[in-house]
Design an enzyme around this catalytic site. Structure first.
Site, short mmCIF file in Angstrom:
data_model
loop_
_atom_site.label_atom_id
_atom_site.label_comp_id
_atom_site.label_asym_id
_atom_site.label_seq_id
_atom_site.Cartn_x
_atom_site.Cartn_y
_atom_site.Cartn_z
N LYS A 1 19.93 -70.92 11.65
CA LYS A 1 21.28 -71.12 12.17
C LYS A 1 22.29 -70.44 11.24
O LYS A 1 22.20 -70.59 10.03
CB LYS A 1 21.60 -72.61 12.26
CG LYS A 1 20.90 -73.29 13.42
CD LYS A 1 21.34 -74.72 13.59
CE LYS A 1 20.59 -75.38 14.73
NZ LYS A 1 20.90 -74.85 16.07
N ARG B 1 12.68 -78.64 22.66
CA ARG B 1 11.82 -78.68 23.86
C ARG B 1 10.35 -78.74 23.48
O ARG B 1 9.53 -79.26 24.24
CB ARG B 1 12.15 -77.48 24.77
CG ARG B 1 11.88 -76.14 24.21
CD ARG B 1 12.62 -75.03 24.94
NE ARG B 1 14.04 -75.01 24.59
CZ ARG B 1 14.92 -74.18 25.13
NH1 ARG B 1 14.55 -73.29 26.03
NH2 ARG B 1 16.18 -74.22 24.76
#
Ligand code: BES
Ligand code: ZN
Ligand code: ZN
Length: 479
Positions: free
Chosen positions: A260, A334
């Site tokens: 990130k 996910r």
């Protein structure tokens, strides 16, 4: 375990020195004693629409609360909660320890919403404040003087606030303390107090079960993953098949090798907000002994970089046997959720709801104002949406059109963990859908899970988003 900022709520037979009065219009001022000299002046002010103000009374302090006249239920109740948050601010600035809340209204929902606003706004996370900066709020106890509100109502509100505070505490605790294992321990402690059971699967068991998604994300971590199974199964449960709540438990998300960028990493201790909501909901449900069988599943790990960590292009095999090409290690939520959703199949559930801080795409659409939902049973979600309006955790629904399934096709594996440029929250849901075979609802809480600023009772940091929604939904739909 218990947060000291949680206010005690009791019923009382008369107002106290410090009283908070919920009024409809100026006529209600007649019933308030101790403000005789000021009554005319006060009457002028209460002509205003939506207000909170305090006046010195003969006994101490009197606070008048007049909510907005609003037809739409969600805005009406939220206005009452917001006024509650303002009342809480006044009480604290006056260093009030105990106050009485007075309401003569027949409808109790407005009054309960004001009380809820007071209670939720009193939250503090002081674990790391020392010396003079460790300043607990003054308000400890609220006595309620209202024939319409029962002890049961107050106990219920208190238990739901306690669940919300537990979720906020878990989110606010940084990963240096709250590793997956530490979190599991704390879930166990909370379960003992609230009444739900917690079973923790360790790394060995997770390997035996071949949870490739959870193990894949955990590869870059120095801390082992955990898989947490929470259960509330009362003898008088009305549902034959369980309701399952699945929560994303990424205790920290660096993004992994798809790291990130600067401003996007801080606050990622919130990436277990879905899991925190599941624990908070189980706590609220079991403390209130709702006659509903509920199971919580929380896969927990951090997502970090190491020589062993996943890199983009890796292919992993999930618990279900499906293979996934990992094209972005930051789309890790996910992967851990998929194994939990597959694990849920063995229970033959009535309904599975997952909650996750899953995508920036959802956060950009909803901001902190609501939740992005996808579901394969859109005919069954009305009641959930109604709960969302009632508790002001409103739900925005997105379709899972067939075309979005194309976006997760992979050249080398069964599917990939990355969709196209648009509809990021939908392609993420489409990915999860491949691991379900039961009625399923996906709630992306990336927007409301964590606040960057204080807004009414939603204070900077973890909000506990999802707890009140799940409690209200399960109570109204199944209890
Ligand atoms: N945990 C993040 C999503 C997130 C963003 C939560 C902002 C809370 C606030 C998630 O794991 C993530 O990084 N998602 C990526 C997915 C993308 C790489 C497909 C995203 O949304 O950018
Ligand atoms: Zn991520
Ligand atoms: Zn994440």
């Amino acid at each position: 375990m218990k947060n000291d900022s949680l206010i005690r709520l009791t019923k009382t037979g008369s107002p106290d020195d410090v009283s908070v009065h919920l009024i409809k219009d100026r006529k209600d001022l007649r019933d308030i004693s101790g403000i005789e000299n000021l009554r005319a002046k006060i009457a002028e002010r209460v002509e205003e629409e939506e207000l909170v103000f305090s006046v010195p009374s003969e006994h101490g302090l009197t606070i008048i609360v007049k909510p907005k006249k609003e037809d739409q239920l969600s805005y009406r109740l939220q206005s009452a909660r917001m006024l509650g948050a303002k009342v809480r601010k006044i009480l604290n600035s006056e260093q009030v320890k105990e106050a009485t809340f007075v309401s003569n209204w027949d409808e109790k929902d407005n009054a309960l919403a004001v009380i809820e606003g007071i209670v939720l706004a009193n939250y503090q996370f002081l674990n790391y404040k020392t010396g003079d900066s460790n300043k607990p709020n003054s308000l400890k106890k609220l006595n309620v003087f209202s024939s319409g509100i029962s002890v049961r109502d107050l106990d219920e509100l208190h238990a739901v606030a306690a669940g919300t505070f537990a979720a906020r505490d878990f989110v606010n605790e940084p990963v240096i303390t709250l590793t997956a294992s530490e979190w599991s321990k704390r879930m166990g402690k909370l379960g003992k107090i609230a009444g739900f059971t917690v079973k923790v699967l360790d790394r060995k068991k997770i390997e035996e079960l071949k949870m490739g998604g959870l193990l894949g994300v955990n590869k870059g971590s120095v801390e082992p993953p955990t898989f947490n199974i929470l259960e509330w199964k009362p003898k008088n449960a009305k549902n034959e098949r369980p309701i399952i709540l699945v929560g994303k438990g990424v205790v920290y998300d660096t993004g992994g090798y798809s790291i990130k960028g600067g401003p996007h990493m801080a606050t990622m201790k919130c990436d277990m907000g879905g899991g925190a909501a599941v624990v908070g909901a189980l706590s609220s449900i079991s403390m209130n002994r709702l006659p509903v069988h509920v199971i919580g599943l929380i896969p927990a790990t951090d997502n970090r970089i190491d020589g062993k960590a996943l890199v983009p292009d890796d292919v992993i095999t999930m618990m279900s046997g499906l293979t996934v090409e990992v094209l972005n290690t930051d789309a890790e939520g996910r992967l851990v959720l998929a194994d939990a959703l597959h694990y849920a199949k063995q229970y033959d559930p009535e309904l599975v709801i997952d909650l996750a801080t899953l995508t920036g795409a959802a956060a950009r659409i909803t901001d902190f104002h609501g939740i992005a939902m996808c579901s394969d049973r859109t005919d069954r979600t009305d009641s959930l949406k109604e709960s969302g309006e009632r508790v002001y955790e409103r739900i925005m629904e997105f379709p899972m059109w067939n075309e979005f399934h194309e976006a997760i096709k992979s050249n080398v594996a069964d599917i990939k963990n990355l969709g196209g440029v648009s509809g990021g929250n939908i392609t993420a849901a489409t990915f999860l859908h491949r691991f379900t075979d039961y009625p399923w609802v996906h709630l992306d809480i990336a927007g409301p899970a964590f606040m960057e600023k204080d807004v009414d009772y939603r204070l900077k940091g973890g909000t506990g988003a999802g707890v009140r929604l799940l409690y209200d939904f399960i109570k109204h739909t199944y209890a």
